[in-house]
Design an enzyme around this catalytic site. Structure first.
Site, PDB file in Angstrom:
ATOM      1  N   ARG A 213     -11.649   2.383  -8.707  1.00 26.78           N
ATOM      2  CA  ARG A 213     -10.741   3.497  -9.033  1.00 26.78           C
ATOM      3  C   ARG A 213     -11.064   4.049 -10.416  1.00 26.78           C
ATOM      4  NH1 ARG A 213      -5.126   2.484  -5.959  1.00 26.78           N
ATOM      5  NH2 ARG A 213      -6.110   1.818  -4.037  1.00 26.78           N
TER       6      ARG A 213
ATOM      7  N   ASN B 279     -10.692  -2.753  -6.124  1.00 25.13           N
ATOM      8  CA  ASN B 279      -9.900  -1.748  -6.854  1.00 25.13           C
ATOM      9  C   ASN B 279     -10.529  -1.308  -8.179  1.00 25.13           C
ATOM     10  OD1 ASN B 279      -6.647  -2.964  -5.725  1.00 25.13           O
ATOM     11  ND2 ASN B 279      -7.883  -1.287  -4.939  1.00 25.13           N
TER      12      ASN B 279
ATOM     13  N   ASP C 265       0.831  -1.203   0.000  1.00 21.33           N
ATOM     14  CA  ASP C 265       0.000   0.000   0.000  1.00 21.33           C
ATOM     15  C   ASP C 265       0.870   1.259   0.000  1.00 21.33           C
ATOM     16  OD1 ASP C 265      -2.277   1.512   0.045  1.00 21.33           O
ATOM     17  OD2 ASP C 265      -2.771   1.111   2.136  1.00 21.33           O
TER      18      ASP C 265
ATOM     19  N   SER D 222      -7.205  -5.674  -5.924  1.00 29.91           N
ATOM     20  CA  SER D 222      -8.303  -6.295  -5.177  1.00 29.91           C
ATOM     21  C   SER D 222      -9.615  -6.222  -5.960  1.00 29.91           C
ATOM     22  CB  SER D 222      -8.472  -5.600  -3.818  1.00 29.91           C
ATOM     23  OG  SER D 222      -9.146  -4.376  -3.987  1.00 29.91           O
TER      24      SER D 222
HETATM   25  C1  FPP Z   1      -1.975   0.249  -3.282  1.00 28.90           C
HETATM   26  O1  FPP Z   1      -1.458   1.583  -3.231  1.00 28.90           O
HETATM   27  C2  FPP Z   1      -1.425  -0.434  -4.404  1.00 28.90           C
HETATM   28  C3  FPP Z   1      -2.152  -1.023  -5.422  1.00 28.90           C
HETATM   29  C4  FPP Z   1      -3.607  -1.024  -5.495  1.00 28.90           C
HETATM   30  C5  FPP Z   1      -1.471  -1.677  -6.528  1.00 28.90           C
HETATM   31  C6  FPP Z   1      -0.344  -2.576  -6.184  1.00 28.90           C
HETATM   32  C7  FPP Z   1       0.459  -2.667  -7.380  1.00 28.90           C
HETATM   33  C8  FPP Z   1       1.792  -2.621  -7.444  1.00 28.90           C
HETATM   34  C9  FPP Z   1       2.718  -2.591  -6.296  1.00 28.90           C
HETATM   35  C10 FPP Z   1       2.375  -2.521  -8.787  1.00 28.90           C
HETATM   36  C11 FPP Z   1       2.975  -3.664  -9.399  1.00 28.90           C
HETATM   37  C12 FPP Z   1       2.634  -5.025  -8.989  1.00 28.90           C
HETATM   38  C13 FPP Z   1       3.034  -6.075  -9.704  1.00 28.90           C
HETATM   39  C14 FPP Z   1       2.721  -7.439  -9.287  1.00 28.90           C
HETATM   40  C15 FPP Z   1       3.806  -5.886 -10.936  1.00 28.90           C
HETATM   41  P1  FPP Z   1      -2.485   2.766  -3.352  1.00 28.90           P
HETATM   42  O2  FPP Z   1      -2.589   3.130  -4.777  1.00 28.90           O
HETATM   43  O3  FPP Z   1      -3.771   2.399  -2.703  1.00 28.90           O
HETATM   44  O4  FPP Z   1      -1.754   3.889  -2.547  1.00 28.90           O
HETATM   45  P2  FPP Z   1      -2.464   5.055  -1.723  1.00 28.90           P
HETATM   46  O5  FPP Z   1      -3.198   4.406  -0.589  1.00 28.90           O
HETATM   47  O6  FPP Z   1      -1.307   5.878  -1.260  1.00 28.90           O
HETATM   48  O7  FPP Z   1      -3.358   5.796  -2.672  1.00 28.90           O
END
Ligand code: FPP
Length: 241
Positions: free
Chosen positions: A70, A67, A19, A64
């Site tokens: 978004r 997600n 996250d 998820s």
């Molecule tokens: C949460 O951060 C992250 C995600 C929903 C995406 C996770 C994806 C990656 C780490 C990228 C690559 C993964 C692979 C397997 C190549 P957020 O966007 O919710 O952050 P925030 O809470 O600060 O907005």
């Protein structure tokens, strides 16, 4: 329930809620996708660190079932990133002994992405050094619901006696059926929630919450957290021996 500490006393199966990509990008005045791209680079680093740290199973939450809420641009950007990651990393993962699996509902994912996922699973099926599981369009409740549907079909077809159904039976129908339960679940970015991740499987897992945003999560920080885990006493509901 088998305890799966690694030989070094650390956790054999670590699950990570990655996250903080969005906030990391925002702090730099950049679009959210920039944070996801930086996050993908960390995935590479953390997977590579696993063998030396005694982590045999690594399960990461990439997308998820929630997600999809978004913006369309962010969802599309993430899907492209997943495709690029698989295409760019496949040979390195194969060479490094990583067996890749995906969990989650593939039905809603683009066929092009699903084909790449299937291919990577097949390509790395002979590997056994590190088991990397990527949760993509995954939700713990959704997984249990899909497992229940499959189980119900077996009952309806007369292949399963409903009276025989117990915890082990349901476990066999989960996406994670071949994996051990996670020993440790880590969430980055300071949020202390599990957000529908491995609900069934993490019944006895330890939790670690770190304020570090995922794109800043280094192999050193990972090692430090695993070191703390080694000092914990896990009793799985029993009293101290
Ligand atoms: C949460 O951060 C992250 C995600 C929903 C995406 C996770 C994806 C990656 C780490 C990228 C690559 C993964 C692979 C397997 C190549 P957020 O966007 O919710 O952050 P925030 O809470 O600060 O907005």
């Amino acid at each position: 329930m088998a305890e799966t500490k690694s030989q070094a006393g650390g956790p054999a199966h670590v699950a990570i809620i990655m996250d903080g990509n969005g906030r990391w990008a925002q702090q730099r005045g950049r679009p959210r996708l920039f944070g996801h791209q930086a996050g993908a680079k960390r995935v590479r680093e953390i997977v590579r660190a696993c063998p030396d740290l005694g982590v045999r199973y690594l399960t990461i939450f990439a997308f998820s079932t929630e997600n999809w809420k978004r913006t369309q641009a962010e969802v599309a950007g993430l899907m492209t990133l997943f495709r690029l990651y698989i295409q760019k990393e496949a040979q390195a993962l194969l060479a490094e002994g990583v067996r890749v699996r995906f969990i989650g509902d593939r039905e809603r994912l683009e066929p092009k992405l699903v084909a790449l996922m299937d291919h990577l699973e097949t390509l790395t099926a002979g590997n056994d050094r590190v088991h990397l599981t990527i949760a993509l369009n995954y939700g713990g409740r959704d997984e249990v619901a899909r497992a229940t549907k499959r189980l119900a079909r077996e009952v309806a077809a007369g292949r399963l006696d409903p009276e025989s159904v117990d915890e082990t039976t349901l476990t066999r129908f989960l996406d994670t059926c071949v994996l051990p339960d996670p020993d440790l679940v880590i969430r980055t970015s300071g949020e202390a929630r599990i957000s529908n991740f491995l609900l069934w499987q993490s019944a006895y897992a330890e939790y670690e919450f770190t304020p570090v945003l995922w794109p800043d999560f280094t192999a050193e920080i990972f090692a430090e957290i695993l070191g703390r885990f080694a000092g914990r006493e896990r009793r799985f509901g029993a009293v101290k021996a």
